[in-house]
Design an enzyme around this catalytic site. Structure first.
Site, mmCIF file in Angstrom:
data_model
loop_
_atom_site.group_PDB
_atom_site.id
_atom_site.type_symbol
_atom_site.label_atom_id
_atom_site.label_comp_id
_atom_site.label_asym_id
_atom_site.label_seq_id
_atom_site.Cartn_x
_atom_site.Cartn_y
_atom_site.Cartn_z
ATOM 1 N N TYR A 22 0.790 -1.235 0.000
ATOM 2 C CA TYR A 22 0.000 0.000 0.000
ATOM 3 C C TYR A 22 0.824 1.288 0.000
ATOM 4 O O TYR A 22 0.253 2.375 -0.063
ATOM 5 C CB TYR A 22 -0.952 -0.001 1.208
ATOM 6 C CG TYR A 22 -1.850 -1.224 1.261
ATOM 7 C CD1 TYR A 22 -2.713 -1.523 0.215
ATOM 8 C CD2 TYR A 22 -1.827 -2.095 2.357
ATOM 9 C CE1 TYR A 22 -3.527 -2.641 0.247
ATOM 10 C CE2 TYR A 22 -2.647 -3.222 2.402
ATOM 11 C CZ TYR A 22 -3.492 -3.481 1.349
ATOM 12 O OH TYR A 22 -4.295 -4.594 1.384
ATOM 13 N N HIS A 100 -8.563 0.085 -6.177
ATOM 14 C CA HIS A 100 -7.733 -0.632 -5.198
ATOM 15 C C HIS A 100 -6.309 -0.122 -5.311
ATOM 16 O O HIS A 100 -5.795 0.037 -6.429
ATOM 17 C CB HIS A 100 -7.785 -2.142 -5.427
ATOM 18 C CG HIS A 100 -9.150 -2.679 -5.171
ATOM 19 N ND1 HIS A 100 -9.617 -2.912 -3.910
ATOM 20 C CD2 HIS A 100 -10.174 -2.941 -6.018
ATOM 21 C CE1 HIS A 100 -10.864 -3.310 -3.983
ATOM 22 N NE2 HIS A 100 -11.238 -3.334 -5.246
#
Ligand SMILES: O=C1C[C@@](O)(C(=O)O)C[C@@H](O)[C@@H]1O
Length: 141
Positions: A22, A100
């Site tokens: 991330y 995402h």
């Protein structure tokens, strides 16, 4: 242009959790980048994050009353099993983009399936937090 950006479970911990997937930008940094882009492009934006499935559904339903042109959603892990969020998305008539941060298809098998994506018009995955900006660019272009 009025947009609602919805983030689901654990997205508020981005920057702390699994940085290899991330990145190191915090949720606050991502929010600031989004606000900056929206100011530059005259987009009226609301950012909403919740770890509760029901609160996300309530927020999506609220766009019936408080009309928006587009919803950008990263449901987090709800992506993989929440038919309830899928149904709430399906009801909306505005543009819907699923985002995402990580590339779902390069990860564990359970992440390869999105039950929410087919209720959306477009899907962005694997461009890091830039994915939110890409979705906004698509909306203004
Ligand atoms: O919380 C998340 C984040 C995520 O939605 C992403 O943005 O890459 C991917 C999901 O599988 C995960 O549960």
């Amino acid at each position: 242009m009025k947009a609602l950006i919805v983030n689901g479970a654990n997205i508020n911990f981005i920057g702390l959790r699994d940085k290899s997937q991330y990145g190191s930008l915090s949720y606050k940094d991502i929010r600031n980048n989004i606000y900056e882009f929206c100011i530059e492009h005259s987009i009226e934006v609301e950012l909403f994050q919740s770890n509760c499935e029901g609160k996300i559904i309530d927020k999506l339903q609220s766009t019936y009353i408080d009309h928006v042109d587009a919803v950008i959603i990263n449901p987090g892990a709800f992506t993989h099993y929440s038919y309830a969020i899928r149904d709430a998305l399906e009801m909306l008539e505005c543009k819907k983009i699923e985002v995402h941060i990580s590339n779902l298809f390069k990860r564990e098998k359970f992440r390869h399936r999105s039950v929410t994506a087919d209720a959306c018009d477009a899907f962005i995955s694997g461009f890091g937090s830039e994915g939110y900006i890409m979705a906004l660019k698509y909306l203004v272009d």
